[in-house]
Write a protein that holds these residues in place. Structure first.
Motif, PDB file in Angstrom:
ATOM      1  N   UNK A  28       0.834  -1.196   0.000  1.00  0.00           N
ATOM      2  CA  UNK A  28       0.000   0.000   0.000  1.00  0.00           C
ATOM      3  C   UNK A  28       0.874   1.254   0.000  1.00  0.00           C
ATOM      4  N   UNK A  29       0.689   2.084  -1.014  1.00  0.00           N
ATOM      5  CA  UNK A  29       1.473   3.312  -1.131  1.00  0.00           C
ATOM      6  C   UNK A  29       1.104   4.299  -0.020  1.00  0.00           C
ATOM      7  N   UNK A  30       2.083   4.930   0.613  1.00  0.00           N
ATOM      8  CA  UNK A  30       1.777   5.934   1.627  1.00  0.00           C
ATOM      9  C   UNK A  30       1.162   7.191   1.020  1.00  0.00           C
ATOM     10  N   UNK A  31       1.437   7.417  -0.258  1.00  0.00           N
ATOM     11  CA  UNK A  31       0.861   8.529  -1.026  1.00  0.00           C
ATOM     12  C   UNK A  31       0.905   8.123  -2.494  1.00  0.00           C
ATOM     13  N   UNK A  32       0.079   8.734  -3.363  1.00  0.00           N
ATOM     14  CA  UNK A  32       0.065   8.342  -4.776  1.00  0.00           C
ATOM     15  C   UNK A  32       1.441   8.482  -5.413  1.00  0.00           C
ATOM     16  N   UNK A  33       1.900   7.389  -6.037  1.00  0.00           N
ATOM     17  CA  UNK A  33       3.254   7.369  -6.586  1.00  0.00           C
ATOM     18  C   UNK A  33       3.301   7.242  -8.106  1.00  0.00           C
ATOM     19  N   UNK A  34       2.134   7.194  -8.754  1.00  0.00           N
ATOM     20  CA  UNK A  34       2.135   7.032 -10.204  1.00  0.00           C
ATOM     21  C   UNK A  34       2.488   5.601 -10.590  1.00  0.00           C
ATOM     22  N   UNK A  35       2.422   5.301 -11.890  1.00  0.00           N
ATOM     23  CA  UNK A  35       2.648   3.925 -12.334  1.00  0.00           C
ATOM     24  C   UNK A  35       4.080   3.466 -12.085  1.00  0.00           C
ATOM     25  N   UNK A  36       5.049   4.354 -12.294  1.00  0.00           N
ATOM     26  CA  UNK A  36       6.432   3.978 -12.064  1.00  0.00           C
ATOM     27  C   UNK A  36       6.769   3.893 -10.591  1.00  0.00           C
ATOM     28  N   UNK A  38       4.790   3.309  -8.153  1.00  0.00           N
ATOM     29  CA  UNK A  38       4.103   2.166  -7.544  1.00  0.00           C
ATOM     30  C   UNK A  38       4.877   0.874  -7.802  1.00  0.00           C
ATOM     31  N   UNK A  39       5.378   0.711  -9.036  1.00  0.00           N
ATOM     32  CA  UNK A  39       6.169  -0.477  -9.345  1.00  0.00           C
ATOM     33  C   UNK A  39       7.448  -0.488  -8.509  1.00  0.00           C
ATOM     34  N   UNK A  40       8.101   0.662  -8.432  1.00  0.00           N
ATOM     35  CA  UNK A  40       9.341   0.756  -7.653  1.00  0.00           C
ATOM     36  C   UNK A  40       9.089   0.402  -6.178  1.00  0.00           C
ATOM     37  N   UNK A  41       7.988   0.881  -5.640  1.00  0.00           N
ATOM     38  CA  UNK A  41       7.653   0.651  -4.234  1.00  0.00           C
ATOM     39  C   UNK A  41       7.342  -0.822  -3.979  1.00  0.00           C
ATOM     40  N   UNK A 134      13.738   6.660  -8.685  1.00  0.00           N
ATOM     41  CA  UNK A 134      14.112   6.992  -7.306  1.00  0.00           C
ATOM     42  C   UNK A 134      13.014   6.560  -6.333  1.00  0.00           C
ATOM     43  N   UNK A 135      13.355   5.887  -5.240  1.00  0.00           N
ATOM     44  CA  UNK A 135      12.328   5.416  -4.298  1.00  0.00           C
ATOM     45  C   UNK A 135      11.570   6.568  -3.653  1.00  0.00           C
ATOM     46  N   UNK A 136      10.272   6.340  -3.450  1.00  0.00           N
ATOM     47  CA  UNK A 136       9.441   7.320  -2.767  1.00  0.00           C
ATOM     48  C   UNK A 136       9.039   8.510  -3.599  1.00  0.00           C
ATOM     49  N   UNK A 137       9.316   8.484  -4.893  1.00  0.00           N
ATOM     50  CA  UNK A 137       8.990   9.624  -5.745  1.00  0.00           C
ATOM     51  C   UNK A 137       7.893   9.241  -6.735  1.00  0.00           C
TER      52      UNK A 137
END
Length: 268
Positions: A28-36, A38-41, A134-137
């Motif tokens: 679960x993303x802590x905030x919206x991360x977009x398609x890239x 989200x995959x990175x997370x 980059x993580x978290x972006x």
């Protein structure tokens, strides 16, 4: 692994930890991360080739063939392509003879359309691609990552036959039900569903566990009645998806509709 952003609790409550024998995990993303992002997370720590699939489209594909193509080309990433009748709604993917991606064209005008191939929302990715995110972006894999891979010559794409449907609208979500029902022109009733003897079922119809069909109801053609849903006495339903626990009241007539619990019928 389900990468979740919007209403993740509802998704996990519905599917739980297992779906048809496939163990599920939720990221679960802590905030919206977009398609890239989200995959990175979700892919944190991934150390081998993996698949990333969009959650708002249905597809049938020979994954072994896609993986073989990916490895033969030595690709960093490979996009599954599909052909559509109206490419203007989507982003076009331009490829050369070897399947190397040359570029993209988002929602082209009629005079710009030079291919009917679009991104089908399934990617084969190498772990090295994660280093470009980059993580978290928040970022888009389509707009921020794939163009960089095009420049490197390491992004490939393959058109494979098979069913594909974007289910991002009510109309297409209902169409998915109808398409799947139409593959087997039959009436399928779960052993623990209850259908009154005077109900009329017109194939194709599928009635799930715990569903109820009342007296003199007419269900079908092309109706899916979900688990715990009910179609009351005298109701007529055709070309419809009655979602789990939804209710069609007595005497109601519905065509081309989705029926949701606590909401009612949505025209599609």
């Amino acid at each position: 692994m389900l990468a979740c952003g919007y209403i993740p609790d509802a998704i996990e409550a519905h599917f739980g930890s297992d779906a048809d024998g496939l163990a599920l995990e939720y990221c679960v993303e802590p905030e919206p991360l977009g398609t890239g992002g989200a995959i990175r997370f979700a892919a944190e720590g991934m150390d081998r080739t993996f698949l990333a699939l969009n959650g708002d489209s249905l597809r049938e594909v020979d994954v072994d063939r896609l993986l073989a193509f990916h490895r033969e080309r030595g690709a960093a990433a490979t996009i599954l392509l599909t052909r559509v009748l109206d490419p203007s709604r989507y982003g076009l993917v331009r490829v050369d003879r070897d399947g190397r991606v040359c570029g993209f064209l988002e929602k082209p005008s009629p005079e710009e359309i030079d291919t009917d191939l679009i991104n089908a929302g399934l990617y084969v990715l190498e772990p090295e691609v994660l280093e470009l995110m980059p993580p978290g972006r928040a970022l888009s894999i389509e707009r921020d990552v794939f163009p960089r891979l095009v420049e490197e010559g390491s992004l490939f794409a393959l058109d494979l036959p098979g069913y594909w449907l974007d289910v991002g609208t009510c109309e297409s979500y209902l169409q998915a039900h109808i398409d799947l029902l139409s593959r087997n022109d039959a009436v399928v009733i779960h052993p623990e569903a209850y259908v009154q003897a005077t109900a009329e079922l017109r194939p194709p119809v599928r009635i799930e566990h715990g569903a109820f069909i009342g007296a003199d109801a007419r269900v079908g053609p092309c109706v899916h009645v979900g688990s715990g849903a009910s179609v009351a006495a005298g109701a007529h339903v055709a070309n419809a998806a009655v979602l789990p626990r939804a209710v069609v009241d007595s005497g109601v007539r519905l065509v081309n509709a989705i029926v949701a619990p606590e909401i009612g019928a949505l025209s599609a």
